[in-house]
Structure formats: structure tokens, C-alpha cells
Design an enzyme around this catalytic site. Structure first.
Site, PDB file in Angstrom:
ATOM      1  CE  LYS A 168      -4.459   0.786   0.129  1.00 14.82           C
ATOM      2  NZ  LYS A 168      -5.546  -0.128  -0.248  1.00 14.82           N
ATOM      3  CG  ASP A 214      -7.295   2.922  -1.013  1.00 11.53           C
ATOM      4  OD1 ASP A 214      -7.671   1.752  -1.009  1.00 11.53           O
ATOM      5  OD2 ASP A 214      -7.446   3.662  -0.014  1.00 11.53           O
TER       6      ASP A 214
HETATM    7  N1  GLU Z   1      -7.326   0.028  -3.156  1.00  5.40           N
HETATM    8  C1  GLU Z   1      -8.018  -1.178  -3.509  1.00  5.40           C
HETATM    9  C2  GLU Z   1      -7.987  -2.128  -2.340  1.00  5.40           C
HETATM   10  O1  GLU Z   1      -8.046  -1.704  -1.195  1.00  5.40           O
HETATM   11  C3  GLU Z   1      -7.536  -1.764  -4.827  1.00  5.40           C
HETATM   12  C4  GLU Z   1      -6.079  -2.093  -4.896  1.00  5.40           C
HETATM   13  C5  GLU Z   1      -5.587  -2.523  -6.263  1.00  5.40           C
HETATM   14  O2  GLU Z   1      -6.376  -2.587  -7.199  1.00  5.40           O
HETATM   15  O3  GLU Z   1      -4.395  -2.791  -6.354  1.00  5.40           O
HETATM   16  O4  GLU Z   1      -7.959  -3.321  -2.477  1.00  5.40           O
END
Ligand code: GLU
Length: 447
Positions: free
Chosen positions: A124, A164
Site C-alpha cells: 500500500k 484507493d
Molecule cells: N485500493 C483497492 C484495495 O483496497 C484496490 C487495490 C488494487 O487494485 O491494487 O484493495
């Protein structure tokens, strides 16, 4: 392993990281029993290694605002675990972003990604940049400045960021443009959530919300119910709530509330296609006010300042906004007003007291890492299309998303079924994700 002992050590080491400690505690409590049935995990210190990220990048992001003034933010990328595939996870731009928040999100992502059936590790990133009130030109300059540092940390086989909270298609576009210029390569697989004409997967924007509703469908079917005619309260009005609203309507449910940081909009007649489209405008305006819906659709949306979506009577509650957005008091109010199912679509949307209340008061509850995994799963499908240099049809992506969400539900049931026949979805999701990652770590040696 004793979950309480490991937690005490983590607390002493990372006392300030409240969100991360909350996420770790939930997972460790869930896996303790199965972990202790595997002495090989204990011997290899799987859990002690799993709770520390592989590496963390932090960097300064300096940019110039529309007034010509220099602004300085912090950028982060937490590469948490790459046991089953390259690091994968979104980027969050929000004023409250700090290391604790990104460590919690990266940690959750490890198990969520493992549940998708696809080979993706957990990561992340993001920044304390606040998009609220920023112009499009400021968003572009910030994204470009952010990528000046991030580009060296990522790659299609290394680490693949996506969106996100605060990062959608527009931001991914600006970041991809800068990446391409710096790397001098048209490496589409380096970011997901791209535009459909330049490597993005059809249905990626809708995927988190659609996937969540497919999970809800599976959960309801398991319990002999369905969503037709049911009242659904959503929080937020961003990308996730937007996709969830579209699919709720398509499946015959009725969206009775959406919300924002300013309050709630009650929708007595449900949400129309026009209102759903307007959610996108509200988001891209960067005003962050759900009241705009009531101003645009007087009589159809009733705004109340300072109230949450959980004050509106519903059958099914779907938190779609931010971590810890649903408290124990909210859970009690929901139940008192007739709610019998809550599926987290936001990451860690419910506080521990709320989860406990739901689980002990006959309200079906499923955690974000299972319910919202359709987003990252479709990112995984985007990576596959990019690697093969082709684009699948919407039908093909949707069929795969359906299958993935069904499989996630099955994994939760397999590991979460209790002696009395009921299902602990929190335990099921955590144990299923953990077993896959722990086995890979074991097979790859001490790293
Ligand atoms: N932010 C999204 C999540 O919490 C998607 C992450 C992504 O597609 O890599 O899973």
C-alpha cells in the site's frame, strides 16, 4: 504462538500505530488456533516475519500550487509481503495518511490478495496530500511530483500500485504519464486502474462495488435469502459506493442512503441512474460534500447534516467509505432499526466493538478483505491482459469477477464454519488468506 504475546511485543515496538495494531490483532486472533496445529509455522517464525513489512519507502513530495506557492507532502510505499506474487495494492491520497494507516492497509492487502486466487503480494502507498479543494492542475502537478520518487520502487514484476481513497482514474492517468516519461517504456502493467483506451481493464472502475454485491449475493444465498426489494444503506459517494449503487439497482435492491463527511442523504424512492451519474461529478469536483446531491435533486434526496448512513433504517448496511466508520453504537442503532446484514466494503470499515455486536446479535457480518477483494482481483485481471497485450470484453471480465467472488465466499465458508453450523466470515477470510501466504513463505525459506 500466543496471539496476545506477539501483540504485546508489537504494541511495545509500534505503540503509535493504532490502525496497524488493530488490523494485526484481528488477524492474529483468527489464525491462532490453526497456527498452533502447524509446528512448522512456529519453527519458521512465520507470524513474527509476517507482521513486519519487507521494506518501507518514504519520500518528500514538493510541488507548486496554483498561487505559485511551494507545498511539501510526504509520500510512502509499504511493500509488505511478496510470498505469492509481486507487491500489489492501492495508493491513498488523504490528509490523515500516515505510516500506521498504510501499514494496516498493506497488511490487510496480503490476505485479501491471497483470497482472490491470483498471484499477488501485499502493498500500500500514498500521501498526506489532501485532494479536497484542489484544482485539476494542482492534482496533476502533485501526481507528477509523487511519481518522480515512486517510479524507481515499482514495476510490472516488482510492485503494481493502483487507486484507493483520493486516487481514481484521473490520478492514475497523470501518474502513468509521468512514469512513462521517466522510464522511457510503455510498461502498462506497472499501474492498474488505467483508462480503457490505454491498457485499463473494462469494469475495473466498477469492480470493487460490483464484486461486493456478488459477495453479498453469495452470502444471502448461503442463508436462503436474496437482495430483491431489500433496503441497502451505503456510506460515502466515491468510486466504491458508486459501483455498489449501480449493482444494487441491477439486482433489484433499493439504495436508501448515501453519505459524506458532512452528513447523510436519505433516498426514500431509491437512487436513479441520473443520481448515480451525479455521484461521479460530486467526486471529481473535490468538494467532498454529499449535500450537493440534495441540492441537485430536491425532494428525491433529503440531507441531514452531521448524521451517518447508519441512522437510516435498512436491511443491509454496506460501509463504503473509510476505516472505523461504523462504531458499536452505530451497529446497535442499525440492528434496532431492522438491519440484519452488514458487509464491509471499505477496508476495516467497522470498529471491533461493532463486529463483536453484529456477530453476537444475529447480524450476518463479512469483513472488507473478502467483500471488497473484487477491486484488486480485477486489477489482477488487468495485469494479465497487459502481459498478454490484449483486452477482454466486459462479459469476460464480469464472468471472471463472478467466479472469483464465489470462490472467496467458498473459502470463507470452508475455514469459518463453526460447530453450530453458522459461519464466522472474519475467521474464514483471515485463515484462508493466511494459509496460502504462510505455506508459500515456508516453502521459500527464511528471508
Ligand atoms: N485500493 C483497492 C484495495 O483496497 C484496490 C487495490 C488494487 O487494485 O491494487 O484493495
Amino acid at each position: 504462538m500466543k496471539a496476545a504475546e506477539i501483540m504485546a511485543k508489537l504494541q511495545a515496538k509500534h505503540a503509535e500505530e493504532k490502525e496497524f495494531l488493530q488490523a494485526a490483532e484481528e488477524v492474529l486472533n483468527s489464525i491462532e488456533e490453526i497456527y498452533n496445529q502447524h509446528p512448522e509455522f512456529e519453527k519458521a517464525h512465520i507470524v513474527e516475519r509476517l507482521v513486519e513489512p519487507d521494506r518501507i519507502f518514504t519520500f518528500r513530495v514538493a510541488w507548486v500550487d496554483d498561487k505559485g506557492e511551494v507545498q511539501t507532502n510526504i509520500g510512502y510505499r509499504v511493500q509488505f509481503n511478496a510470498a505469492i506474487g509481486p507487491y500489489k495494492g492501492g495508493l491513498r491520497f488523504h490528509k490523515a495518511v500516515n505510516l500506521s494507516m498504510l501499514k494496516f492497509l498493506g497488511f490487510e492487502q496480503i490476505f485479501k490478495n491471497a483470497l482472490t486466487t491470483l498471484p499477488m503480494g501485499g502493498a500500500k502507498g500514498g500521501s498526506d496530500f489532501d485532494p479536497v479543494g484542489k484544482s485539476d492542475a494542482e492534482i496533476m502537478r502533485f501526481c507528477q511530483a509523487f511519481m518522480l520518487e515512486l517510479w524507481k520502487c515499482i514495476g510490472p514484476d516488482t510492485d503494481v500500485p493502483a487507486g484507493d481513497v483520493g486516487v481514481g482514474g484521473r490520478e492514475i492517468g497523470y501518474m502513468y504519464g509521468m512514469y512513462k516519461k521517466l522510464a522511457r517504456e510503455y510498461n502498462t502493467g506497472v499501474l492498474t486502474g488505467k483508462g480503457a483506451t490505454w491498457g485499463g481493464s473494462i469494469l475495473r472502475p466498477e469492480a470493487t462495488g460490483f464484486g461486493a454485491l456478488y459477495f453479498v449475493e453469495n452470502l444471502l444465498k448461503e442463508h436462503g435469502k436474496d437482495i430483491k426489494g431489500k433496503k441497502v444503506a451505503l456510506s460515502g459517494f466515491g468510486n466504491v459506493a458508486w459501483g455498489a449503487a449501480i449493482k444494487t439497482n441491477q439486482l433489484g435492491g433499493k439504495v436508501v442512503a448515501i453519505s459524506g463527511p458532512d452528513g447523510v442523504c436519505e433516498l426514500p424512492d431509491g437512487i436513479t441512474d441520473e443520481m448515480i451519474d451525479y455521484m461521479l461529478e460530486m467526486r471529481s469536483s473535490n468538494r467532498n460534500k454529499v449535500e450537493d446531491m440534495a441540492t441537485k435533486f430536491p425532494g428525491k434526496a433529503k440531507f441531514t447534516a452531521g448524521k451517518k448512513a447508519w441512522s437510516v433504517p435498512c436491511d443491509i448496511a454496506l460501509p463504503c467509505a473509510f476505516q472505523n466508520e461504523l462504531s458499536e453504537e452505530d451497529a446497535k442503532e442499525l440492528k434496532a432499526n431492522g438491519c440484519w446484514c452488514c458487509c464491509e466494503v471499505s477496508n476495516m470499515g467497522c470498529q471491533p466493538g461493532a463486529i463483536h455486536f453484529f456477530q453476537t446479535n444475529g447480524v450476518y457480518f463479512a469483513p472488507g478483505k473478502a467483500v471488497n477483494a473484487g477491486g484488486v482481483a480485477t486489477s489482477g485481471l488487468e495485469i494479465t491482459q497487459n502481459a498478454a497485450h490484449l483486452a477482454w470484453s466486459g462479459e469476460e471480465v464480469d464472468a471472471k469477477l463472478h467466479w472469483i467472488m464465489k470462490s472467496i465466499h467458498e473459502q470463507c465458508v470452508k475455514y469459518g464454519r463453526k460447530a453450530d453450523g453458522s459461519i464466522d466470515y472474519v475467521k474464514g477470510a483471515n485463515v484462508a488468506g493466511f494459509m496460502k501466504v504462510a505455506t508459500a513463505m515456508l516453502e521459500q525459506g527464511i528471508l
